[in-house]
Design a protein around this motif. Sequence first.
Motif, mmCIF file in Angstrom:
data_model
loop_
_atom_site.group_PDB
_atom_site.id
_atom_site.type_symbol
_atom_site.label_atom_id
_atom_site.label_comp_id
_atom_site.label_asym_id
_atom_site.label_seq_id
_atom_site.Cartn_x
_atom_site.Cartn_y
_atom_site.Cartn_z
ATOM 1 N N SER A 127 1.054 -1.108 -0.101
ATOM 2 C CA SER A 127 -0.080 0.144 -0.033
ATOM 3 C C SER A 127 0.951 1.177 0.052
ATOM 4 C CB SER A 127 -0.927 0.097 1.127
ATOM 5 O OG SER A 127 -0.212 -0.085 2.452
ATOM 6 N N ASN A 128 2.074 1.356 0.841
ATOM 7 C CA ASN A 128 2.878 2.348 0.895
ATOM 8 C C ASN A 128 3.502 2.508 -0.556
ATOM 9 O OD1 ASN A 128 5.899 3.584 1.302
ATOM 10 N ND2 ASN A 128 4.617 3.932 3.086
ATOM 11 N N VAL A 129 3.997 1.314 -1.121
ATOM 12 C CA VAL A 129 4.586 1.720 -2.370
ATOM 13 C C VAL A 129 3.623 1.936 -3.445
ATOM 14 C CG1 VAL A 129 6.008 0.512 -4.392
ATOM 15 C CG2 VAL A 129 6.534 0.034 -1.765
ATOM 16 N N LYS A 130 2.479 1.473 -3.516
ATOM 17 C CA LYS A 130 1.588 2.080 -4.535
ATOM 18 C C LYS A 130 1.144 3.465 -4.444
ATOM 19 C CE LYS A 130 -2.718 0.261 -6.777
ATOM 20 N NZ LYS A 130 -3.659 -0.788 -6.700
ATOM 21 N N ALA A 131 0.970 3.905 -3.288
ATOM 22 C CA ALA A 131 0.828 5.244 -2.767
ATOM 23 C C ALA A 131 1.984 6.124 -3.584
ATOM 24 C CB ALA A 131 0.856 5.688 -1.224
ATOM 25 N N GLN A 132 3.324 5.726 -3.474
ATOM 26 C CA GLN A 132 4.355 6.378 -4.223
ATOM 27 C C GLN A 132 4.412 6.131 -5.420
ATOM 28 O OE1 GLN A 132 8.371 6.195 -2.006
ATOM 29 N NE2 GLN A 132 7.449 4.749 -0.675
ATOM 30 N N VAL A 133 4.167 5.152 -5.994
ATOM 31 C CA VAL A 133 3.876 5.060 -7.500
ATOM 32 C C VAL A 133 2.692 5.887 -7.975
ATOM 33 C CG1 VAL A 133 2.743 3.515 -9.254
ATOM 34 C CG2 VAL A 133 4.638 2.711 -7.683
ATOM 35 N N THR A 134 1.621 5.844 -7.399
ATOM 36 C CA THR A 134 0.572 7.044 -7.737
ATOM 37 C C THR A 134 0.917 8.503 -7.927
ATOM 38 O OG1 THR A 134 -1.327 5.493 -6.849
ATOM 39 C CG2 THR A 134 -1.939 7.594 -7.077
ATOM 40 N N ALA A 135 1.637 8.787 -6.780
ATOM 41 C CA ALA A 135 2.265 10.158 -6.459
ATOM 42 C C ALA A 135 3.240 10.432 -7.547
ATOM 43 C CB ALA A 135 2.704 10.219 -5.133
ATOM 44 N N LEU A 136 4.028 9.523 -7.914
ATOM 45 C CA LEU A 136 5.119 9.803 -9.061
ATOM 46 C C LEU A 136 4.345 9.643 -10.283
ATOM 47 C CD1 LEU A 136 8.058 10.152 -9.451
ATOM 48 C CD2 LEU A 136 8.440 7.532 -9.433
ATOM 49 N N GLN A 137 3.477 8.866 -10.573
ATOM 50 C CA GLN A 137 2.634 9.154 -11.802
ATOM 51 C C GLN A 137 2.127 10.335 -12.008
ATOM 52 O OE1 GLN A 137 0.296 5.535 -11.502
ATOM 53 N NE2 GLN A 137 1.551 4.431 -12.730
ATOM 54 N N SER A 138 1.400 10.895 -11.023
ATOM 55 C CA SER A 138 0.982 12.074 -11.179
ATOM 56 C C SER A 138 2.162 13.354 -11.417
ATOM 57 C CB SER A 138 0.176 12.596 -9.810
ATOM 58 O OG SER A 138 -0.206 13.934 -9.753
ATOM 59 N N LYS A 139 3.102 13.360 -10.832
ATOM 60 C CA LYS A 139 4.308 13.893 -10.838
ATOM 61 C C LYS A 139 4.409 13.930 -12.546
ATOM 62 C CE LYS A 139 5.958 14.695 -6.446
ATOM 63 N NZ LYS A 139 6.945 14.430 -5.566
ATOM 64 N N LEU A 140 4.677 12.565 -13.083
ATOM 65 C CA LEU A 140 5.037 12.284 -14.498
ATOM 66 C C LEU A 140 4.350 13.091 -15.461
ATOM 67 C CD1 LEU A 140 6.743 9.045 -14.578
ATOM 68 C CD2 LEU A 140 7.751 11.079 -15.400
ATOM 69 N N ASP A 141 2.873 13.086 -15.177
ATOM 70 C CA ASP A 141 1.827 13.585 -16.035
ATOM 71 C C ASP A 141 1.876 15.107 -15.936
ATOM 72 O OD1 ASP A 141 -0.515 13.395 -17.484
ATOM 73 O OD2 ASP A 141 -1.823 14.147 -15.827
ATOM 74 N N SER B 176 14.723 15.258 -16.408
ATOM 75 C CA SER B 176 13.931 15.170 -15.074
ATOM 76 C C SER B 176 12.805 13.791 -15.386
ATOM 77 C CB SER B 176 13.207 16.342 -14.786
ATOM 78 O OG SER B 176 14.041 17.317 -14.270
ATOM 79 N N LYS B 177 12.294 13.878 -16.713
ATOM 80 C CA LYS B 177 11.334 12.617 -17.033
ATOM 81 C C LYS B 177 12.538 11.516 -16.841
ATOM 82 C CE LYS B 177 9.259 9.911 -19.916
ATOM 83 N NZ LYS B 177 9.848 8.848 -20.602
ATOM 84 N N SER B 178 13.606 11.417 -17.476
ATOM 85 C CA SER B 178 14.129 10.047 -17.440
ATOM 86 C C SER B 178 14.312 9.918 -15.853
ATOM 87 C CB SER B 178 15.685 10.319 -18.135
ATOM 88 O OG SER B 178 15.440 10.667 -19.419
ATOM 89 N N GLY B 179 14.605 10.474 -14.773
ATOM 90 C CA GLY B 179 14.953 10.378 -13.390
ATOM 91 C C GLY B 179 13.545 9.882 -12.897
ATOM 92 N N TYR B 180 12.593 10.420 -13.325
ATOM 93 C CA TYR B 180 11.297 9.838 -12.586
ATOM 94 C C TYR B 180 10.978 8.455 -12.938
ATOM 95 C CZ TYR B 180 9.546 14.250 -10.915
ATOM 96 O OH TYR B 180 9.381 15.700 -10.068
ATOM 97 N N THR B 181 11.289 8.228 -14.445
ATOM 98 C CA THR B 181 11.011 7.055 -14.946
ATOM 99 C C THR B 181 11.602 5.885 -14.369
ATOM 100 O OG1 THR B 181 10.437 7.973 -17.180
ATOM 101 C CG2 THR B 181 10.848 5.812 -17.300
ATOM 102 N N THR B 182 13.160 6.049 -13.991
ATOM 103 C CA THR B 182 13.798 5.144 -13.307
ATOM 104 C C THR B 182 13.364 5.050 -12.107
ATOM 105 O OG1 THR B 182 15.850 6.000 -14.469
ATOM 106 C CG2 THR B 182 16.231 4.786 -12.649
ATOM 107 N N GLN B 183 12.996 5.930 -11.292
ATOM 108 C CA GLN B 183 12.148 5.740 -10.046
ATOM 109 C C GLN B 183 11.105 4.817 -9.868
ATOM 110 O OE1 GLN B 183 12.507 8.978 -7.142
ATOM 111 N NE2 GLN B 183 13.577 10.262 -8.626
ATOM 112 N N LEU B 184 10.194 5.116 -10.917
ATOM 113 C CA LEU B 184 9.058 4.699 -11.032
ATOM 114 C C LEU B 184 9.106 3.228 -11.462
ATOM 115 C CD1 LEU B 184 5.731 4.968 -10.964
ATOM 116 C CD2 LEU B 184 5.986 5.504 -13.414
ATOM 117 N N ALA B 185 9.866 2.727 -12.406
ATOM 118 C CA ALA B 185 10.453 1.358 -12.601
ATOM 119 C C ALA B 185 10.837 0.610 -11.240
ATOM 120 C CB ALA B 185 11.525 1.481 -13.781
ATOM 121 N N ALA B 186 11.745 1.426 -10.467
ATOM 122 C CA ALA B 186 12.178 0.627 -9.237
ATOM 123 C C ALA B 186 11.141 0.396 -8.335
ATOM 124 C CB ALA B 186 13.421 1.474 -8.661
#
Length: 331
Positions: A42-56, A177-187
């Motif tokens: 749940s914690n990781v999914k919340a971070q994924v959701t937040a990061l996806q929003s930032k990527l948008d 910056s997008k590349s950095g976000y994408t790397t974090q999202l994949a992890a």
Amino acid sequence: MFRASALRKRLRAIAVPTLLTTTLLAGPLALASPAAADPSPSNVKAQVTALQSKLDTLNDQYNTANSNLGKVKAQQTAVNKQVSATQTQLTTLGQKTASYAISAYKGGDVSMMSSMITSGSADTFLDQLTTLDALTGKTRDQLAALRSAKAKLIAQQAQVNSLATAAQTLVTTLNTSKSGYTTQLAALKKLLPPGSLDSSGGGADGPSPDAPQAPVGSSTTVKYAYAQLGAHYVFAKSGPYQVGFDCSGLTLAAYRQVGISLPHSAHEQYQGNPHITRSMVQAGDLVFFNNFGHVGLAISNSQVIHAPEEGENVKISSIDSMGFVGAARPN
């Protein structure tokens, strides 16, 4: 023979372009922090959701900056052509001025006497000399006007070049910056159980046979949006289905079907089209969310089809569940 009226027409044709006035968006967003010490799903999914929003948000910043860069580059080309054309006029007119001067004065008294003999009288000679002097004076005035026009163009050229450099730097920075976000999202996604994220939808060639169909009588734009259900979200893309879409790329592609050109930027799509209220929204309208950084195509007064964010597919969502901030109706 040189005609002053022709030059004046050419001078009027040298339209100094208006400098593109752009307010470049804020610099890149700060990169998300690593997963918290508690790596619960749940914690990781919340971070994924937040990061996806930032990527948008970052995606729309990138698209807007890239659009601005294209406009500035077009102005660079226009200004460079005008500088070149003005220089050509200066060179031609300068040569004619020199030719007039040489015709009037070369050879000193010998040339003067020859002209008098040829003309038959001193009065006729003086008339001829006065005419040459007048022509020379006109061309000098015109040369001064051209030099002034060129100086203004050179100054504008420097301004446009500076804008282009700034716009290119922003595009490059946002892409990094997008590349950095994408790397974090994949992890982060590697920490989640398979199937825990929304990845349902179509295959590589088209939407699932079970995907909803556009209602009978729907507009071309709405039918197009329905046909993209299940396509992958792909940064800065506008289709086709096999390639994927980002949010403004989907709406751009939908309106392209009816011959309406939209910019590849949610912010610019809102700014460049007539605005409507929430109660006026109907199928085919553009609906905006996330501080105008996200856009979808309305399929009714309550739902939109949109390309959500990194890791998701084109889908149908409720307008009021996404934080409505505005709507527009292209025409």
